[in-house]
Design an enzyme around this catalytic site. Structure first.
Site, PDB file in Angstrom:
ATOM      1  N   GLN A   1       0.889  -1.157   0.000  1.00  0.00           N
ATOM      2  CA  GLN A   1       0.000   0.000   0.000  1.00  0.00           C
ATOM      3  C   GLN A   1       0.935   1.216   0.000  1.00  0.00           C
ATOM      4  O   GLN A   1       1.531   1.548   1.019  1.00  0.00           O
ATOM      5  CB  GLN A   1      -0.902  -0.043   1.228  1.00  0.00           C
ATOM      6  CG  GLN A   1      -1.857  -1.228   1.192  1.00  0.00           C
ATOM      7  CD  GLN A   1      -2.441  -1.522   2.542  1.00  0.00           C
ATOM      8  OE1 GLN A   1      -1.730  -1.872   3.460  1.00  0.00           O
ATOM      9  NE2 GLN A   1      -3.746  -1.363   2.660  1.00  0.00           N
TER      10      GLN A   1
ATOM     11  N   HIS B   1       6.161   3.976   6.233  1.00  0.00           N
ATOM     12  CA  HIS B   1       7.407   3.238   6.018  1.00  0.00           C
ATOM     13  C   HIS B   1       7.055   2.157   5.011  1.00  0.00           C
ATOM     14  O   HIS B   1       6.136   1.358   5.253  1.00  0.00           O
ATOM     15  CB  HIS B   1       7.869   2.633   7.344  1.00  0.00           C
ATOM     16  CG  HIS B   1       9.174   1.907   7.298  1.00  0.00           C
ATOM     17  ND1 HIS B   1       9.817   1.542   8.445  1.00  0.00           N
ATOM     18  CD2 HIS B   1       9.953   1.471   6.292  1.00  0.00           C
ATOM     19  CE1 HIS B   1      10.952   0.915   8.146  1.00  0.00           C
ATOM     20  NE2 HIS B   1      11.041   0.860   6.833  1.00  0.00           N
TER      21      HIS B   1
ATOM     22  N   HIS C   1       6.365  -1.004   3.239  1.00  0.00           N
ATOM     23  CA  HIS C   1       6.293  -2.372   3.732  1.00  0.00           C
ATOM     24  C   HIS C   1       5.449  -3.218   2.791  1.00  0.00           C
ATOM     25  O   HIS C   1       4.466  -2.755   2.226  1.00  0.00           O
ATOM     26  CB  HIS C   1       5.780  -2.467   5.169  1.00  0.00           C
ATOM     27  CG  HIS C   1       4.458  -1.827   5.420  1.00  0.00           C
ATOM     28  ND1 HIS C   1       4.292  -0.463   5.537  1.00  0.00           N
ATOM     29  CD2 HIS C   1       3.234  -2.380   5.603  1.00  0.00           C
ATOM     30  CE1 HIS C   1       3.021  -0.196   5.776  1.00  0.00           C
ATOM     31  NE2 HIS C   1       2.354  -1.341   5.817  1.00  0.00           N
TER      32      HIS C   1
ATOM     33  N   HIS D   1       3.250  -6.630   2.445  1.00  0.00           N
ATOM     34  CA  HIS D   1       2.503  -7.668   3.153  1.00  0.00           C
ATOM     35  C   HIS D   1       2.683  -8.994   2.414  1.00  0.00           C
ATOM     36  O   HIS D   1       2.531  -9.047   1.193  1.00  0.00           O
ATOM     37  CB  HIS D   1       1.006  -7.348   3.164  1.00  0.00           C
ATOM     38  CG  HIS D   1       0.660  -6.109   3.909  1.00  0.00           C
ATOM     39  ND1 HIS D   1       0.258  -6.127   5.227  1.00  0.00           N
ATOM     40  CD2 HIS D   1       0.651  -4.802   3.531  1.00  0.00           C
ATOM     41  CE1 HIS D   1       0.014  -4.898   5.628  1.00  0.00           C
ATOM     42  NE2 HIS D   1       0.247  -4.070   4.620  1.00  0.00           N
TER      43      HIS D   1
END
Length: 173
Positions: free
Chosen positions: A83, A94, A96, A98
């Site tokens: 996202q 930050h 990231h 998933h």
């Protein structure tokens, strides 16, 4: 052990894999069993802010971690999602990624995972704040509407991180 941050949160003991520019950590509030995150060490909000070396390392780390996660959690497929920014549902500024192992009939509709990723219930920053309030005497309690999916305890996350660290070290990746 050096301190590792996910946004403004110290996550050192939740980390189960480290590469040159990235790390993998267990999720405070997984959507499904085995839901983990992969992040660059450098705290930047958007993919466009990463260097070419960081991007290459991030995706090589995603590839290595997803193979082990799929094996450990007996996944048959994987959701791998980023996202990229707050309007895309990013709750911690930050980068990231998933990684979510999937099984037949793990959710009523296979695409429900995208709704879950964007729901308040999946808000990672809120989950870390709730964990802090649960583990700190005298702070306010979490939002009562969110009690069904309380953040896991630090001990639960540490145990999963240790198990996954062992599995990662035994893999031939």
């Amino acid at each position: 052990m050096s301190i590792i941050y996910f946004g403004s949160f110290v996550v050192t003991r939740q980390v189960f894999y480290k590469s040159r520019h990235s790390f993998a950590l267990v999720n405070v509030k997984p959507l499904l069993p085995g839901h983990v995150l992969v992040c660059p060490y450098r705290v930047v909000p958007r993919v466009k802010d990463l260097s070419a070396d960081e991007i290459a390392d991030l995706f090589l780390t995603v590839q290595k971690v997803s193979e082990v996660i799929e094996d450990v959690y007996k996944g048959q497929s994987m959701n791998i999602a980023i996202q990229d920014g707050p309007l895309a549902g990013q709750s911690v500024p930050h980068v990231h990624c998933h990684i979510i192992p999937r099984k037949l009939d793990d959710l009523p509709n296979v695409d429900d995972v995208y709704h879950l990723l964007n729901s308040k219930d999946a808000d990672i920053e809120l989950s870390f704040q709730q964990l802090k309030s649960i583990n700190t005497v005298g702070l306010s309690s979490p939002d009562l509407s969110d009690l069904e999916r309380m953040p896991r305890t630090e001990e639960e996350m540490w145990a999963e991180a240790e198990m996954l660290q062992t599995k990662m070290s035994k893999s031939n990746l």
